[in-house]
Design an enzyme around this catalytic site. Structure first.
Site, PDB file in Angstrom:
ATOM      1  CD  GLU A   9      -2.568   1.620   0.124  1.00  0.00           C
ATOM      2  OE1 GLU A   9      -2.408   2.728  -0.412  1.00  0.00           O
ATOM      3  OE2 GLU A   9      -3.377   0.754  -0.323  1.00  0.00           O
ATOM      4  N   GLY A  63      -6.863   0.625   3.813  1.00  0.00           N
ATOM      5  CA  GLY A  63      -8.320   0.717   3.761  1.00  0.00           C
ATOM      6  C   GLY A  63      -8.868   1.164   2.435  1.00  0.00           C
ATOM      7  N   GLY A  64      -8.004   1.728   1.578  1.00  0.00           N
ATOM      8  CA  GLY A  64      -8.468   2.133   0.256  1.00  0.00           C
ATOM      9  C   GLY A  64      -9.343   3.363   0.277  1.00  0.00           C
ATOM     10  CB  CYS A  97     -14.469   2.315   0.666  1.00  0.00           C
ATOM     11  SG  CYS A  97     -16.024   2.173   1.582  1.00  0.00           S
ATOM     12  CG  HIS A 110     -49.128  -0.750   9.589  1.00  0.00           C
ATOM     13  ND1 HIS A 110     -49.222   0.018   8.450  1.00  0.00           N
ATOM     14  CD2 HIS A 110     -49.739  -0.044  10.581  1.00  0.00           C
ATOM     15  CE1 HIS A 110     -49.876   1.130   8.726  1.00  0.00           C
ATOM     16  NE2 HIS A 110     -50.200   1.120  10.025  1.00  0.00           N
TER      17      HIS A 110
END
Length: 468
Positions: free
Chosen positions: A36, A41-42, A44, A451
């Site tokens: 890296e 973590g890139g 995102c 509901h």
């Protein structure tokens, strides 16, 4: 240079495909080196989903305070002119992403001894060899399997004069500001521009968005993009469509953006400029030619249905190959490769659904085909739409904006849907599960939903299906 150090797999880039793949391969006994150059973590975690959605939550809370009177809650003094404490919001965002980044580091390094993480820039020196520029020198590695997961960066247009001299922001730098822009000019009407535009409008900035196309979100049907534009205009965002940004200049009083339109030249004045003009792949410094790998005209790496390049054993994962750029698709790239390599299961990357959500308010969620795509592919369909305002939950929460549109094939199965409204992404996921299970629309009409939840509207949306 000494002989390359051999391992079983090299992963270039710590993104949403590379990280879990490293863990899976190491868990299967493979020796893995993950390289890296920037932050673990890139995109995102560091530049995309995490910082954006964290700050959008701040903007949403502020909007709820300003609009409390809509549900008969007393409006606090000053709430109508509330502006963000941007430095505090940015600090909270940073705290969130640092915790996630630490989790990635611990998972890769502390919990998986079969993974070696190197911090440096990697470039190919041959089809299966990589040189890594580290702080202490260059290290050469070789492996039969190499995975490229280097992501993308903001595409800076080369046809706008004065950008460098006048200064501009990308989505990354904009989310590091400490002071609120007085008037944010945004070039680009895609999902990045719209999310950040609404965010800063709710923070308290004036916002103007310039889009060169005739409508926002070019891949959406006109009724969908038009309805979202109307909702954002109601919050005070100004749009200039069909406008080609040509020049930007700075003076003592701020920025001036010059755009050409069919009606003539427009001059928009603001304090800050954001370029939301698309992305370009981080492939230009990888030495791909030494590996025998070519890119397309935009710099993306072509792959086959198994995500393999033309070089056997070399794969491209995530945003660096052509196609939609979403975190969830990058993660599915990992699963496709993992299953093929470790479990003997093959699944085509070209035959999978594309769900996505634009996190404006109202949200826009999409799955499968829209009307334009169905017509282009000559797929017979019936369509039905329903205003969100008829759903009980929309009335309870005072969120009536938007509509749902569904497409059904001749076999009564869902072809796709576009949902614009509150919690649209969550409801879209129900439709995705139905499409995966090949349910007929009649089954959704008859399901007993709790509901009152948003998904209850699925009992009614198919009521007026018609041929286009």
């Amino acid at each position: 240079m000494s002989a390359p150090t051999s391992c079983d797999a090299i992963i270039i880039g710590s993104g949403q495909a590379g990280n879990p793949l490293a863990v899976a391969l190491a868990g299967a006994g493979r020796r893995v080196v993950l390289i890296e150059e920037n932050l673990l973590g890139g995109s995102c975690i560091n530049y995309g989903c995490t910082p954006t959605k964290t700050l959008l939550a701040t903007a949403e809370r502020m909007h709820h305070i300003r609009t409390a009177a809509e549900v008969a809650a007393p409006l606090l003094p000053g709430a109508g002119t509330l502006t963000v404490d941007l430095a505090t919001a940015i600090a909270r965002k940073t705290q969130v992403l640092e915790a996630l980044r630490e989790g990635v580091r611990s998972n890769l390094i502390d919990e998986n001894p079969g993974i070696t993480v190197l911090a440096g820039h990697a470039a190919f020196t041959g089809p299966h060899t990589v040189a890594v520029a580290l702080a202490e020198g260059t290290r050469e590695l070789s492996a039969p399997l190499i995975f490229i997961n280097t992501g993308t960066r903001t595409a800076i247009p080369d046809n706008i004069e004065g950008l460098t001299d006048s200064g501009y922001h990308t989505s990354t730098t904009l989310m590091e500001l400490q002071d609120l822009p007085e008037h944010l000019l945004i070039v680009g009407g895609g999902y990045i521009g719209l999310e950040l535009g609404q965010m800063f409008r709710r923070f308290g900035s004036k916002v103007s968005i310039v889009e060169n196309g005739p409508a926002l979100l070019e891949h959406e049907d006109a009724d969908v993009s038009g309805a979202l534009q109307s909702a954002l205009e109601a919050e005070g965002i100004r749009f200039v469509l069909g406008a080609q940004a040509r020049r930007v200049s700075r003076s003592a009083t701020g920025l001036t953006l010059t755009a050409h339109t069919a009606q003539g030249t427009r001059h928009l004045r603001g304090s800050h400029l954001l370029l939301a003009t698309g992305r370009r792949p981080n492939t230009d410094r990888l030495g791909l030619g030494y590996a025998g790998i070519q890119t397309d005209e935009q710099g993306y790496i072509p792959v086959d249905s198994n995500l393999q390049t033309k070089v056997r054993g070399v794969y491209a994962l995530g945003d660096v190959h052509p196609g939609p750029q979403f975190t969830h698709l990058a993660y599915d790239d990992y699963r496709i490769v993992r299953d093929a390599l470790l479990h003997g299961k093959r699944r085509s990357a070209r035959q999978r659904p594309l769900p996505y959500c634009v996190f404006t308010e109202p949200q826009l969620a999409r799955i499968g085909l829209n009307e334009a795509q169905a017509r282009e592919k000559k797929v017979p369909y019936r369509v039905a739409s329903m205003p969100v305002s008829v759903i009980g939950r929309a009335r309870h929460t005072s969120q009536p904006a938007g509509f749902w549109k569904v497409l059904v094939g001749d076999d009564d199965q869902l072809l796709g849907a576009a949902l614009l409204g509150g919690q649209a992404g969550e409801v879209m996921s129900v439709l995705q599960v139905a499409m995966t299970g090949r349910l007929r629309y009649q089954q959704l009409q008859e399901i007993i939903f709790a509901h009152p939840i948003w998904a209850e509207g699925l009992n009614n949306v198919f009521r007026d299906l018609r041929r286009p």
